[in-house]
Enzyme design. Structure first.
Site, short mmCIF file in Angstrom:
data_model
loop_
_atom_site.label_atom_id
_atom_site.label_comp_id
_atom_site.label_asym_id
_atom_site.label_seq_id
_atom_site.Cartn_x
_atom_site.Cartn_y
_atom_site.Cartn_z
N ASP A 48 0.85 -1.20 0.00
CA ASP A 48 0.00 0.00 0.00
C ASP A 48 0.88 1.24 0.00
OD1 ASP A 48 -3.25 0.43 0.99
OD2 ASP A 48 -1.90 2.16 0.99
N THR A 138 -16.15 -1.90 -9.52
CA THR A 138 -17.29 -1.18 -8.96
C THR A 138 -18.51 -1.22 -9.87
OG1 THR A 138 -18.05 1.08 -8.50
CG2 THR A 138 -16.11 0.89 -9.87
N TYR A 163 -13.40 8.69 -12.40
CA TYR A 163 -13.19 7.51 -11.53
C TYR A 163 -13.72 6.25 -12.21
CZ TYR A 163 -14.31 4.04 -7.93
OH TYR A 163 -14.44 2.85 -7.24
N LYS A 167 -11.72 2.89 -13.63
CA LYS A 167 -11.99 1.53 -13.14
C LYS A 167 -12.41 0.62 -14.30
CE LYS A 167 -11.86 0.15 -9.54
NZ LYS A 167 -10.71 -0.43 -8.78
#
Ligand SMILES: NC(=O)c1ccc[n+]([C@@H]2O[C@H](COP(=O)([O-])OP(=O)(O)OC[C@H]3O[C@@H](n4cnc5c(N)ncnc54)[C@H](O)[C@@H]3O)[C@@H](O)[C@H]2O)c1
Length: 356
Positions: A48, A138, A163, A167
């Protein structure tokens, strides 16, 4: 509530050594806590970058687990990602820039991490000949869905924000790697997720923490845009089910599938649970290109044995209690960078009071 299904264990489909990218964020950390807390025999390396949204405190419940290791780094770093990929059997990619509003203010970082970073991970998985690659995506990739329709995995992706476009691009790269290189990819498309440890820019923790501080709850436009809210424990469990039992090369929707809930309904539920006045509801200028409705058909994931177990009514009450008790977690976050973003993003409708 029915007794909770346990996670699949090693030997039941989940490879034993996992690289979990973005595991210090909201959903990734829930997945790691579940896997190390309930599953047996797993070793998990979390990679991360610790952006504003990453927080090692999210992983403190497992940081002394013998199967846990944390590496601070960027999924765009080909050398690092290649080295780590050689030490594991599969990658589960949660790492992303995730907030639609921030993608409207500054889209570049979304393209970098969500598209180019996903590509680096796919390359590393291909070189290491992994047995699984799971991309956490998503429902927003489907774009606006008119009632009473629900999105199916075979629907076109029609993203409408930077966004969701980044994705969707990541998803398409995954399917291309499956078709071209036979990489065993899986893609999950989860709906709006809420629960403990969520950075308070997202609607549910934003409204809860504002209400607890007696501050305005900024509701976009007339508050009628609806989402299919999924508790983070159900989302993480759904990802584990797809990782264990999914058919490679395919996408799986993960949503509760109940009637979607509007932003105004979320605000009202939070105010009822915190004892706040409806006067705290603050209409703000709507998000540009705001998708009015997302709704998923999750029949396919349910066919793998996954069932969401937390109703919105129970989940929101539990989440409010968590934020009431964990001011130590969110209090320090709601300063500096957060306030700067908040002021840039929310503009009161003409004639109403300021937002903070
Ligand atoms: N939150 C939701 O409602 C929701 C719903 C469906 C799908 N998703 C997807 O689930 C995933 C996780 O979402 P979340 O809400 O937990 O996000 P989050 O913003 O809470 O966490 C993202 C994590 O990724 C890390 N990260 C960002 N860029 C990185 C990089 N370049 N290299 C390494 N790490 C990096 C951050 O430090 C953070 O820990 C995302 O891919 C998101 O698109 C989220």
């Amino acid at each position: 509530m029915a007794e909770r299904a346990s996670l699949p264990s090693v030997g039941e489909g989940i490879p034993p050594r996992l690289l979990v990218t973005g595991g210090a964020g909201f959903i990734g950390s829930a997945f790691v806590r579940q896997l190390l807390g309930e599953g047996e025999g797993f070793s998990v390396t979390v990679l991360d970058k610790l952006t504003y949204a990453g927080n090692l405190a999210n992983l403190s419940p497992v940081d002394s687990h013998p199967g846990y290791r944390f590496v601070h780094g960027d999924i765009c770093d080909a050398q690092l990602v290649g080295k780590l990929a050689n030490e594991v059997d599969c990658i589960v990619n949660f790492a992303a820039e995730t907030h639609v509003d921030r993608s409207i203010l500054e889209p570049g970082g979304f393209i970098r991490t969500d598209v180019l970073g996903t590509h680096q991970l796919l390359e590393a998985a291909r070189q290491a000949r992994h047995s699984r690659f799971l991309q956490v995506s998503t429902d927003e990739v489907y774009g606006d869905v008119a009632a009473p329709e629900r999105s199916h995995e075979t629907d076109l992706v029609q993203p409408r924000s930077p966004y969701s476009a980044s994705k969707a691009s990541g998803d398409l790269l995954c399917f291309a790697y499956h078709a071209t290189y036979d990489l065993p990819v899986l893609v999950t498309r989860g709906s709006n997720t809420y629960g403990p440890y969520q950075y308070p820019e997202k609607i549910v923790p934003l409204f809860i923490t504002q209400a607890l501080d007696q501050l305005p709850l900024p509701v976009y436009g007339d508050g009628s845009a609806v989402r299919d809210y999924l508790h983070v424990d159900d989302h993480a469990r759904g990802i584990a089910a797809v990782l264990a039992h999914g058919v490679v090369g395919e996408a799986y929707n993960l949503g509760r599938g109940e009637e979607p809930i509007s932003g105004m309904m979320v605000a009202q539920a939070v105010l009822r649970l915190t004892g706040g006045s409806d006067n705290l509801i603050q209409p703000v200028l709507d998000r540009p290109g705001h998708d009015r409705r997302y709704a998923l058909d999750s029949t396919k994931a349910r066919g793998l044995g996954w069932t969401p177990e937390v109703s919105f009514r129970d989940g929101i009450a539990r989440t409010v209690r968590w934020y009431e008790e964990r001011r130590d977690w969110w209090g320090p976050i709601k300063s500096g960078e957060f306030l700067d973003f908040y002021r840039r993003n929310y503009r009161p409708l003409a004639g109403s009071a300021p937002t903070s």
